[in-house]
Write an enzyme that holds these catalytic residues in place. Structure first.
Site, PDB file in Angstrom:
ATOM      1  N   GLY A  20      47.991  62.464  12.953  1.00  0.00           N
ATOM      2  CA  GLY A  20      47.383  63.183  13.540  1.00  0.00           C
ATOM      3  C   GLY A  20      45.444  62.457  13.892  1.00  0.00           C
ATOM      4  N   GLN A  24      37.220  64.689  16.363  1.00  0.00           N
ATOM      5  CA  GLN A  24      37.102  64.341  15.247  1.00  0.00           C
ATOM      6  C   GLN A  24      36.095  62.756  14.638  1.00  0.00           C
ATOM      7  OE1 GLN A  24      41.145  65.275  14.107  1.00  0.00           O
ATOM      8  NE2 GLN A  24      40.736  65.784  12.388  1.00  0.00           N
ATOM      9  N   CYS A  28      43.280  67.736   6.784  1.00  0.00           N
ATOM     10  CA  CYS A  28      42.938  67.150   7.913  1.00  0.00           C
ATOM     11  C   CYS A  28      42.083  65.755   7.524  1.00  0.00           C
ATOM     12  CB  CYS A  28      41.652  68.247   8.665  1.00  0.00           C
ATOM     13  SG  CYS A  28      41.206  68.105  10.139  1.00  0.00           S
ATOM     14  N   LEU A  29      42.169  65.119   8.181  1.00  0.00           N
ATOM     15  CA  LEU A  29      40.500  64.120   7.900  1.00  0.00           C
ATOM     16  C   LEU A  29      39.906  64.461   8.304  1.00  0.00           C
ATOM     17  CD1 LEU A  29      42.344  61.436   9.733  1.00  0.00           C
ATOM     18  CD2 LEU A  29      42.642  62.081   7.698  1.00  0.00           C
ATOM     19  N   HIS A  34      48.512  71.844  15.282  1.00  0.00           N
ATOM     20  CA  HIS A  34      46.968  70.687  14.521  1.00  0.00           C
ATOM     21  C   HIS A  34      45.980  70.669  15.649  1.00  0.00           C
ATOM     22  CE1 HIS A  34      44.750  69.851  10.412  1.00  0.00           C
ATOM     23  NE2 HIS A  34      44.517  68.839  11.759  1.00  0.00           N
ATOM     24  N   GLU A  35      46.417  69.340  15.679  1.00  0.00           N
ATOM     25  CA  GLU A  35      45.508  68.895  16.908  1.00  0.00           C
ATOM     26  C   GLU A  35      44.821  69.152  18.177  1.00  0.00           C
ATOM     27  OE1 GLU A  35      44.805  66.467  15.953  1.00  0.00           O
ATOM     28  OE2 GLU A  35      45.955  66.444  13.855  1.00  0.00           O
ATOM     29  N   HIS A  64      41.991  71.561  17.559  1.00  0.00           N
ATOM     30  CA  HIS A  64      40.732  70.698  17.347  1.00  0.00           C
ATOM     31  C   HIS A  64      40.340  70.814  18.584  1.00  0.00           C
ATOM     32  CE1 HIS A  64      40.232  69.355  13.509  1.00  0.00           C
ATOM     33  NE2 HIS A  64      41.820  68.603  13.372  1.00  0.00           N
TER      34      HIS A  64
HETATM   35 NI    NI Z   1      42.799  68.138  11.255  1.00  0.00          NI
END
Ligand code: NI
Length: 182
Positions: free
Chosen positions: A46, A51, A103-104, A145-146, A149
């Protein structure tokens, strides 16, 4: 399509609320394609606008198809790519499930987070049409999760016990088994 530069923990943009998208334009289709490409390039499942420094309410998600020799049951959504614009939670389960997340924007770290088992979410698609869908299990986790963000929240905010947060590189260095069961 292009791979965009990621924004990492410590960057204020990850802590800001993303802005509602007022018009679904062809540029947004290009942005979504870039987001999917960036997400896949980094082996993510995701990716949300902030991000990559785009402070708009959009995220993409895609659970990869399992390896051909995998004997695990494939996720019903495996291989489907999702683009959600202005997503909103309509309903979510009271029952929570704890599982591992990464998480990226926080490379090498993983943690155990409780999330709703399922979520009903409404959003716009790239045609500007409103749709509503129910996500369960891992997909619900990814969507939540997204969505976090887009509101300036990170999964680590849900962790109150440091033992539920770990660094995979430390484990490799210490020769420990890198797989954790929540
Ligand atoms: Ni993340």
């Amino acid at each position: 399509m292009a791979i965009r530069e990621l924004v990492y923990l410590g960057d204020e943009r990850l802590r800001q609320r993303a802005i509602k998208i007022l018009q679904v334009t062809p540029e947004l289709t290009k942005l979504a394609a870039d987001m999917l490409e960036t997400m896949r390039y980094h082996d993510g499942v995701g990716l949300a606008g902030p991000q990559i420094g785009v402070m708009r309410r959009i995220f993409v998600a895609e659970i990869p198809e399992p390896e051909p020799d995998s004997d695990g049951t494939p996720h019903p959504y495996a291989g489907v790519s999702f683009v959600l614009i202005n997503p909103e939670i309509v309903k979510q389960s009271r029952d929570l499930l704890e599982a591992t997340e990464g998480c990226l924007s926080i490379p090498a770290w993983s943690g155990c987070v409780e999330r709703a088992e399922w979520v009903e979410i409404k959003a716009l698609n790239l045609e500007g049409q409103s749709f509503q869908m129910r996500a369960e299990g891992f997909l619900a986790r990814v969507f939540l999760h997204e969505l976090d963000h887009l509101n300036g929240a990170l999964y680590v905010d849900h962790i109150t016990d440091y033992q539920k947060l770990w660094n995979a590189e430390d484990e490799v260095r210490n020769g420990e088994n890198p797989s954790h069961d929540p």
